[in-house]
Design a protein around this motif. Sequence first.
Motif, mmCIF file in Angstrom:
data_model
loop_
_atom_site.group_PDB
_atom_site.id
_atom_site.type_symbol
_atom_site.label_atom_id
_atom_site.label_comp_id
_atom_site.label_asym_id
_atom_site.label_seq_id
_atom_site.Cartn_x
_atom_site.Cartn_y
_atom_site.Cartn_z
ATOM 1 N N GLN A 16 -7.145 -5.093 5.321
ATOM 2 C CA GLN A 16 -7.284 -5.432 6.472
ATOM 3 C C GLN A 16 -5.819 -5.288 7.755
ATOM 4 O O GLN A 16 -6.260 -5.011 8.682
ATOM 5 C CB GLN A 16 -7.763 -7.440 7.088
ATOM 6 N N LEU A 17 -4.614 -5.262 6.597
ATOM 7 C CA LEU A 17 -3.499 -5.574 7.676
ATOM 8 C C LEU A 17 -2.420 -3.640 7.414
ATOM 9 O O LEU A 17 -1.600 -3.336 8.213
ATOM 10 C CB LEU A 17 -2.475 -6.082 7.553
ATOM 11 N N GLY A 18 -3.576 -3.224 6.355
ATOM 12 C CA GLY A 18 -3.200 -1.628 5.949
ATOM 13 C C GLY A 18 -1.703 -1.172 5.266
ATOM 14 O O GLY A 18 -1.310 -0.600 5.228
ATOM 15 N N GLU A 19 -1.833 -2.445 4.568
ATOM 16 C CA GLU A 19 -0.588 -1.467 3.586
ATOM 17 C C GLU A 19 -1.304 -2.004 2.300
ATOM 18 O O GLU A 19 -2.750 -2.412 2.355
ATOM 19 C CB GLU A 19 -0.076 -3.685 3.836
ATOM 20 N N PRO A 20 -0.214 -1.791 1.764
ATOM 21 C CA PRO A 20 -0.703 -1.782 -0.270
ATOM 22 C C PRO A 20 -1.200 -2.597 -0.713
ATOM 23 O O PRO A 20 -0.973 -3.694 -0.597
ATOM 24 C CB PRO A 20 0.811 -0.620 -0.462
ATOM 25 N N ASP A 21 -1.959 -2.282 -1.698
ATOM 26 C CA ASP A 21 -2.804 -3.796 -2.711
ATOM 27 C C ASP A 21 -1.363 -4.113 -3.531
ATOM 28 O O ASP A 21 -0.696 -3.268 -4.272
ATOM 29 C CB ASP A 21 -4.081 -3.111 -3.442
ATOM 30 N N PRO A 22 -1.732 -5.489 -3.168
ATOM 31 C CA PRO A 22 -0.808 -6.206 -4.455
ATOM 32 C C PRO A 22 -0.985 -6.211 -6.151
ATOM 33 O O PRO A 22 -2.116 -5.739 -6.287
ATOM 34 C CB PRO A 22 -0.907 -7.883 -4.357
ATOM 35 N N PRO A 23 -0.214 -5.715 -6.668
ATOM 36 C CA PRO A 23 -0.014 -5.645 -7.993
ATOM 37 C C PRO A 23 -1.267 -7.380 -8.816
ATOM 38 O O PRO A 23 -1.268 -7.792 -8.359
ATOM 39 C CB PRO A 23 1.380 -5.547 -8.666
ATOM 40 N N ALA A 24 -1.832 -6.629 -9.374
ATOM 41 C CA ALA A 24 -2.563 -6.987 -10.229
ATOM 42 C C ALA A 24 -1.575 -8.208 -10.899
ATOM 43 O O ALA A 24 -0.674 -8.199 -11.332
ATOM 44 C CB ALA A 24 -3.052 -6.461 -11.479
ATOM 45 N N PRO A 25 -2.673 -9.541 -11.168
ATOM 46 C CA PRO A 25 -2.182 -10.577 -12.128
ATOM 47 C C PRO A 25 -1.221 -9.852 -13.309
ATOM 48 O O PRO A 25 -2.140 -9.599 -14.578
ATOM 49 C CB PRO A 25 -2.477 -11.917 -12.176
ATOM 50 N N GLY A 26 -0.282 -9.948 -14.159
ATOM 51 C CA GLY A 26 0.737 -10.016 -14.569
ATOM 52 C C GLY A 26 0.918 -8.476 -15.529
ATOM 53 O O GLY A 26 1.122 -8.649 -16.558
ATOM 54 N N ALA A 27 0.870 -7.630 -14.095
ATOM 55 C CA ALA A 27 1.511 -6.142 -14.138
ATOM 56 C C ALA A 27 2.720 -6.390 -14.714
ATOM 57 O O ALA A 27 3.132 -5.584 -15.758
ATOM 58 C CB ALA A 27 1.012 -5.684 -12.784
ATOM 59 N N HIS A 28 3.233 -7.157 -14.074
ATOM 60 C CA HIS A 28 4.504 -7.034 -14.550
ATOM 61 C C HIS A 28 5.555 -8.036 -15.307
ATOM 62 O O HIS A 28 6.559 -8.260 -15.497
ATOM 63 C CB HIS A 28 5.657 -6.969 -12.923
ATOM 64 N N ASP A 29 4.607 -9.187 -16.242
ATOM 65 C CA ASP A 29 5.305 -9.719 -17.199
ATOM 66 C C ASP A 29 5.615 -9.326 -18.497
ATOM 67 O O ASP A 29 7.515 -10.308 -18.081
ATOM 68 C CB ASP A 29 3.806 -10.204 -18.178
ATOM 69 N N TRP A 30 6.040 -8.475 -18.926
ATOM 70 C CA TRP A 30 6.388 -7.264 -20.113
ATOM 71 C C TRP A 30 8.011 -7.355 -19.279
ATOM 72 O O TRP A 30 9.131 -7.765 -19.704
ATOM 73 C CB TRP A 30 6.197 -6.133 -20.983
ATOM 74 N N GLN A 31 8.336 -7.085 -18.042
ATOM 75 C CA GLN A 31 9.229 -6.377 -17.656
ATOM 76 C C GLN A 31 9.798 -7.737 -17.174
ATOM 77 O O GLN A 31 11.337 -7.743 -17.520
ATOM 78 C CB GLN A 31 8.987 -5.364 -16.293
ATOM 79 N N VAL A 32 9.614 -8.609 -16.439
ATOM 80 C CA VAL A 32 10.038 -10.250 -16.238
ATOM 81 C C VAL A 32 10.490 -10.935 -17.837
ATOM 82 O O VAL A 32 11.725 -11.129 -18.075
ATOM 83 C CB VAL A 32 9.382 -10.959 -15.547
ATOM 84 N N ILE A 33 9.727 -10.221 -18.484
ATOM 85 C CA ILE A 33 10.211 -11.544 -20.290
ATOM 86 C C ILE A 33 11.543 -10.503 -20.566
ATOM 87 O O ILE A 33 13.060 -10.825 -21.094
ATOM 88 C CB ILE A 33 9.359 -11.120 -21.646
ATOM 89 N N ARG A 34 11.590 -8.634 -20.540
ATOM 90 C CA ARG A 34 13.145 -8.300 -20.963
ATOM 91 C C ARG A 34 14.086 -8.774 -19.924
ATOM 92 O O ARG A 34 15.033 -8.462 -20.679
ATOM 93 C CB ARG A 34 12.485 -6.684 -20.469
#
Length: 71
Positions: A16-34
């Motif tokens: 609705q606001l013309g912004e990019p889609d947010p990342p899917a849940p869990g998409a960056h979990d491994w990056q956070v753990i690293r």
Amino acid sequence: MSITQYHVLDTYRALQLGEPDPPAPGAHDWQVIRELRDHRHFRAVLAGRPAHGRLRQALGRWLRLRPRSTC
């Protein structure tokens, strides 16, 4: 609401606001753990402790201190 429902709602709002889609849940979990692991290694080095192999060393100390059974 579940995490999936929040994601669908956020995706709708972004559309609705013309912004990019947010990342899917869990998409960056491994990056956070690293990054968390790297931060803990960094803190260990600053404190003067070994950065690698601390768990193995602790288990080795624990196993050496256990009394052996004489069965």
